[in-house]
Write a protein that holds these residues in place. Structure first.
Motif, PDB file in Angstrom:
ATOM      1  N   ASN A 130      10.308 -11.463 -20.779  1.00 40.45           N
ATOM      2  CA  ASN A 130      11.104 -10.511 -21.553  1.00 40.45           C
ATOM      3  C   ASN A 130      10.836  -9.093 -21.055  1.00 40.45           C
ATOM      4  O   ASN A 130       9.755  -8.542 -21.279  1.00 40.45           O
ATOM      5  CB  ASN A 130      10.728 -10.641 -23.035  1.00 40.45           C
ATOM      6  CG  ASN A 130      11.478  -9.670 -23.917  1.00 40.45           C
ATOM      7  OD1 ASN A 130      12.497  -9.114 -23.521  1.00 40.45           O
ATOM      8  ND2 ASN A 130      10.973  -9.456 -25.125  1.00 40.45           N
ATOM      9  N   PHE A 131      11.823  -8.494 -20.414  1.00 43.90           N
ATOM     10  CA  PHE A 131      11.667  -7.134 -19.885  1.00 43.90           C
ATOM     11  C   PHE A 131      12.049  -6.065 -20.902  1.00 43.90           C
ATOM     12  O   PHE A 131      12.177  -4.896 -20.540  1.00 43.90           O
ATOM     13  CB  PHE A 131      12.455  -6.977 -18.586  1.00 43.90           C
ATOM     14  CG  PHE A 131      11.751  -7.571 -17.394  1.00 43.90           C
ATOM     15  CD1 PHE A 131      10.842  -6.825 -16.671  1.00 43.90           C
ATOM     16  CD2 PHE A 131      11.967  -8.887 -17.040  1.00 43.90           C
ATOM     17  CE1 PHE A 131      10.163  -7.370 -15.593  1.00 43.90           C
ATOM     18  CE2 PHE A 131      11.301  -9.449 -15.966  1.00 43.90           C
ATOM     19  CZ  PHE A 131      10.395  -8.693 -15.245  1.00 43.90           C
ATOM     20  N   ASP A 132      12.216  -6.486 -22.161  1.00 43.76           N
ATOM     21  CA  ASP A 132      12.408  -5.530 -23.249  1.00 43.76           C
ATOM     22  C   ASP A 132      11.326  -5.757 -24.312  1.00 43.76           C
ATOM     23  O   ASP A 132      11.534  -5.496 -25.487  1.00 43.76           O
ATOM     24  CB  ASP A 132      13.802  -5.688 -23.867  1.00 43.76           C
ATOM     25  CG  ASP A 132      14.219  -4.463 -24.669  1.00 43.76           C
ATOM     26  OD1 ASP A 132      13.839  -3.342 -24.268  1.00 43.76           O
ATOM     27  OD2 ASP A 132      14.919  -4.622 -25.686  1.00 43.76           O
ATOM     28  N   SER A 133      10.179  -6.228 -23.867  1.00 43.67           N
ATOM     29  CA  SER A 133       9.053  -6.499 -24.765  1.00 43.67           C
ATOM     30  C   SER A 133       8.484  -5.202 -25.329  1.00 43.67           C
ATOM     31  O   SER A 133       8.799  -4.096 -24.861  1.00 43.67           O
ATOM     32  CB  SER A 133       7.954  -7.247 -24.009  1.00 43.67           C
ATOM     33  OG  SER A 133       7.404  -6.402 -22.999  1.00 43.67           O
TER      34      SER A 133
ATOM     35  N   CYS B 251       6.761  -3.427 -22.487  1.00 41.26           N
ATOM     36  CA  CYS B 251       7.690  -2.739 -21.572  1.00 41.26           C
ATOM     37  C   CYS B 251       8.252  -1.481 -22.221  1.00 41.26           C
ATOM     38  O   CYS B 251       8.348  -0.427 -21.579  1.00 41.26           O
ATOM     39  CB  CYS B 251       8.820  -3.683 -21.164  1.00 41.26           C
ATOM     40  SG  CYS B 251       8.326  -5.004 -20.031  1.00 41.26           S
ATOM     41  N   ARG B 252       8.635  -1.582 -23.491  1.00 40.66           N
ATOM     42  CA  ARG B 252       9.190  -0.419 -24.187  1.00 40.66           C
ATOM     43  C   ARG B 252       8.147   0.701 -24.273  1.00 40.66           C
ATOM     44  O   ARG B 252       8.468   1.880 -24.053  1.00 40.66           O
ATOM     45  CB  ARG B 252       9.639  -0.811 -25.599  1.00 40.66           C
ATOM     46  CG  ARG B 252      10.772  -1.807 -25.653  1.00 40.66           C
ATOM     47  CD  ARG B 252      11.173  -2.071 -27.095  1.00 40.66           C
ATOM     48  NE  ARG B 252      12.044  -3.232 -27.225  1.00 40.66           N
ATOM     49  CZ  ARG B 252      12.651  -3.590 -28.346  1.00 40.66           C
ATOM     50  NH1 ARG B 252      12.481  -2.874 -29.446  1.00 40.66           N
ATOM     51  NH2 ARG B 252      13.420  -4.658 -28.379  1.00 40.66           N
TER      52      ARG B 252
ATOM     53  N   ARG C 216       7.504   2.244 -20.755  1.00 42.37           N
ATOM     54  CA  ARG C 216       8.632   3.096 -20.355  1.00 42.37           C
ATOM     55  C   ARG C 216       8.611   4.408 -21.113  1.00 42.37           C
ATOM     56  O   ARG C 216       8.826   5.485 -20.537  1.00 42.37           O
ATOM     57  CB  ARG C 216       9.966   2.369 -20.614  1.00 42.37           C
ATOM     58  CG  ARG C 216      10.400   1.425 -19.519  1.00 42.37           C
ATOM     59  CD  ARG C 216      11.857   1.040 -19.657  1.00 42.37           C
ATOM     60  NE  ARG C 216      12.128   0.326 -20.899  1.00 42.37           N
ATOM     61  CZ  ARG C 216      12.134  -0.998 -21.015  1.00 42.37           C
ATOM     62  NH1 ARG C 216      11.881  -1.755 -19.970  1.00 42.37           N
ATOM     63  NH2 ARG C 216      12.400  -1.571 -22.175  1.00 42.37           N
TER      64      ARG C 216
ATOM     65  N   TYR D 249       7.288  -2.967 -16.147  1.00 39.33           N
ATOM     66  CA  TYR D 249       8.561  -3.098 -16.833  1.00 39.33           C
ATOM     67  C   TYR D 249       9.747  -3.079 -15.873  1.00 39.33           C
ATOM     68  O   TYR D 249      10.890  -3.289 -16.282  1.00 39.33           O
ATOM     69  CB  TYR D 249       8.734  -1.994 -17.887  1.00 39.33           C
ATOM     70  CG  TYR D 249       8.587  -0.570 -17.366  1.00 39.33           C
ATOM     71  CD1 TYR D 249       9.600   0.034 -16.647  1.00 39.33           C
ATOM     72  CD2 TYR D 249       7.428   0.155 -17.622  1.00 39.33           C
ATOM     73  CE1 TYR D 249       9.466   1.341 -16.187  1.00 39.33           C
ATOM     74  CE2 TYR D 249       7.282   1.447 -17.168  1.00 39.33           C
ATOM     75  CZ  TYR D 249       8.306   2.038 -16.448  1.00 39.33           C
ATOM     76  OH  TYR D 249       8.164   3.331 -15.992  1.00 39.33           O
TER      77      TYR D 249
ATOM     78  N   ARG E 269      17.646  -9.144 -15.309  1.00 35.04           N
ATOM     79  CA  ARG E 269      16.686  -8.516 -16.213  1.00 35.04           C
ATOM     80  C   ARG E 269      16.950  -9.075 -17.606  1.00 35.04           C
ATOM     81  O   ARG E 269      17.935  -8.732 -18.260  1.00 35.04           O
ATOM     82  CB  ARG E 269      16.868  -6.993 -16.213  1.00 35.04           C
ATOM     83  CG  ARG E 269      15.929  -6.269 -17.177  1.00 35.04           C
ATOM     84  CD  ARG E 269      16.317  -4.802 -17.315  1.00 35.04           C
ATOM     85  NE  ARG E 269      15.446  -4.102 -18.237  1.00 35.04           N
ATOM     86  CZ  ARG E 269      15.559  -4.117 -19.570  1.00 35.04           C
ATOM     87  NH1 ARG E 269      16.530  -4.818 -20.136  1.00 35.04           N
ATOM     88  NH2 ARG E 269      14.704  -3.438 -20.327  1.00 35.04           N
ATOM     89  N   TYR E 270      16.071  -9.940 -18.053  1.00 39.30           N
ATOM     90  CA  TYR E 270      16.303 -10.629 -19.321  1.00 39.30           C
ATOM     91  C   TYR E 270      15.688  -9.895 -20.504  1.00 39.30           C
ATOM     92  O   TYR E 270      14.597  -9.347 -20.427  1.00 39.30           O
ATOM     93  CB  TYR E 270      15.722 -12.044 -19.272  1.00 39.30           C
ATOM     94  CG  TYR E 270      16.648 -13.034 -18.608  1.00 39.30           C
ATOM     95  CD1 TYR E 270      17.798 -13.481 -19.260  1.00 39.30           C
ATOM     96  CD2 TYR E 270      16.391 -13.500 -17.332  1.00 39.30           C
ATOM     97  CE1 TYR E 270      18.657 -14.370 -18.655  1.00 39.30           C
ATOM     98  CE2 TYR E 270      17.247 -14.402 -16.715  1.00 39.30           C
ATOM     99  CZ  TYR E 270      18.378 -14.829 -17.386  1.00 39.30           C
ATOM    100  OH  TYR E 270      19.233 -15.711 -16.778  1.00 39.30           O
ATOM    101  N   GLU E 271      16.455  -9.900 -21.597  1.00 39.60           N
ATOM    102  CA  GLU E 271      15.972  -9.550 -22.925  1.00 39.60           C
ATOM    103  C   GLU E 271      16.517 -10.614 -23.865  1.00 39.60           C
ATOM    104  O   GLU E 271      17.318 -11.450 -23.452  1.00 39.60           O
ATOM    105  CB  GLU E 271      16.382  -8.126 -23.324  1.00 39.60           C
ATOM    106  CG  GLU E 271      17.782  -7.704 -22.921  1.00 39.60           C
ATOM    107  CD  GLU E 271      18.856  -8.310 -23.797  1.00 39.60           C
ATOM    108  OE1 GLU E 271      18.534  -8.628 -24.966  1.00 39.60           O
ATOM    109  OE2 GLU E 271      19.999  -8.457 -23.348  1.00 39.60           O
TER     110      GLU E 271
ATOM    111  N   SER F  98      11.798 -10.778 -29.985  1.00 40.11           N
ATOM    112  CA  SER F  98      12.404  -9.721 -29.167  1.00 40.11           C
ATOM    113  C   SER F  98      11.355  -8.779 -28.592  1.00 40.11           C
ATOM    114  O   SER F  98      11.615  -8.075 -27.608  1.00 40.11           O
ATOM    115  CB  SER F  98      13.414  -8.917 -29.988  1.00 40.11           C
ATOM    116  OG  SER F  98      12.770  -8.227 -31.049  1.00 40.11           O
TER     117      SER F  98
END
Length: 267
Positions: A146-149, A152-153, A156, A177, A186-188, A245
């Motif tokens: 998950n690149f919106d973990s 990662c958030r 960033r 990220y 790029r999965y979320e 998510s």
């Protein structure tokens, strides 16, 4: 022509270091993926993009008749070498693209694909193929980074703060990220659900681990007493299950939708 390297062996992307959070993440991801496939005697299971073969070997060790499907000749050779060191029944190894599996319809009780879907140039077709070769009562299990973990958030946001408000340069090189160069998608969570649901009746959406790769976290957890570190990782993992998510990895599992079109256009 497909833009891939069939001789690659993943040694350039698999972490070589061992940290507590990495060990926990990969152990939990593996356990969740394999357990959802219900391995056991009499079960026919397929590992798509089987890589070094450790998961196909583990399925066979639990009594399943397992097959590892992998397009790379080098990785297939390494898998065979690894299997030769393992006692007990061994998998069958097949070289195959994930989106063109050389198997009859509904011939497996379960299919797993762990940590590989974002490497595929045609992920929708690959999922549809996994559904096609799975029996109606079987299950396809996907484990996806998950690149919106939360990690990662957070990373960033800190980098933007460092560059924008503090006018300090961010360290060179790929940040955790950033999607690696060998990934196509790029999965979320929403995209995972959308693509998986095109071919599967989703029954499971489970978050795995939280905070992996977060700035300072790895060094901090490594310095904790082992009991406290383990309890902290388990607490974060419980949060990941509740809030997938924000998790580091998501495991999705479901029964095949009959009539799923393997020629669906990739997103």
């Amino acid at each position: 022509m497909r833009v891939v390297d069939l001789d690659r062996d993943m040694r350039d992307v698999i972490p070589t270091g061992t940290t507590l959070d990495s060990e926990y993440l990969f152990a939990r991801m593996t356990a969740a993926t394999l357990d959802r496939a219900l391995p056991g005697p009499g079960r026919r299971l397929l590992d798509v993009a089987s890589g070094f073969g450790q998961d196909a070997i583990a399925l066979a060790a639990r009594g399943a008749w397992s097959v590892g499907a992998e397009p790379s000749a080098r990785m297939s050779a390494l898998a065979r070498m690894q299997a030769d060191k393992s006692p007990g029944p061994l998998p069958l190894w097949i070289r195959s693209w994930a989106d063109a599996l050389p198997f009859a319809d509904a011939c497996f009780d379960g299919v797993i694909c762990k940590g590989a879907l974002d490497h595929f140039d045609r992920p929708l077709q690959a999922i549809a193929e996994m559904a096609r070769v799975t029996r109606p009562t079987g299950r396809v299990v996907l484990a996806i980074a998950n690149f919106d973990s939360l990690s990662c958030r957070t990373a960033r946001g800190l980098d933007r703060l460092r560059e924008g408000w503090l006018a300090r340069p961010v360290a060179r090189g790929r940040r955790h990220y950033d999607v690696p160069s060998d990934h196509f998608t790029r999965y979320e969570l929403d995209l995972m659900r959308e693509q998986a649901s095109a071919a599967l009746h989703l029954e499971v959406v489970e978050g795995i681990s939280m905070a992996w790769g977060m700035p300072m976290w790895t060094r901090s957890v490594d310095r904790l007493p082992s009991g406290i570190a383990q309890a902290t990782l388990e607490t974060l993992d419980r949060l990941a299950r509740r809030f997938p998510s924000l998790s580091d990895v998501v495991v999705l599992a479901g029964r095949p939708r009959r009539g799923a079109n393997a020629s669906t256009t990739s997103a």
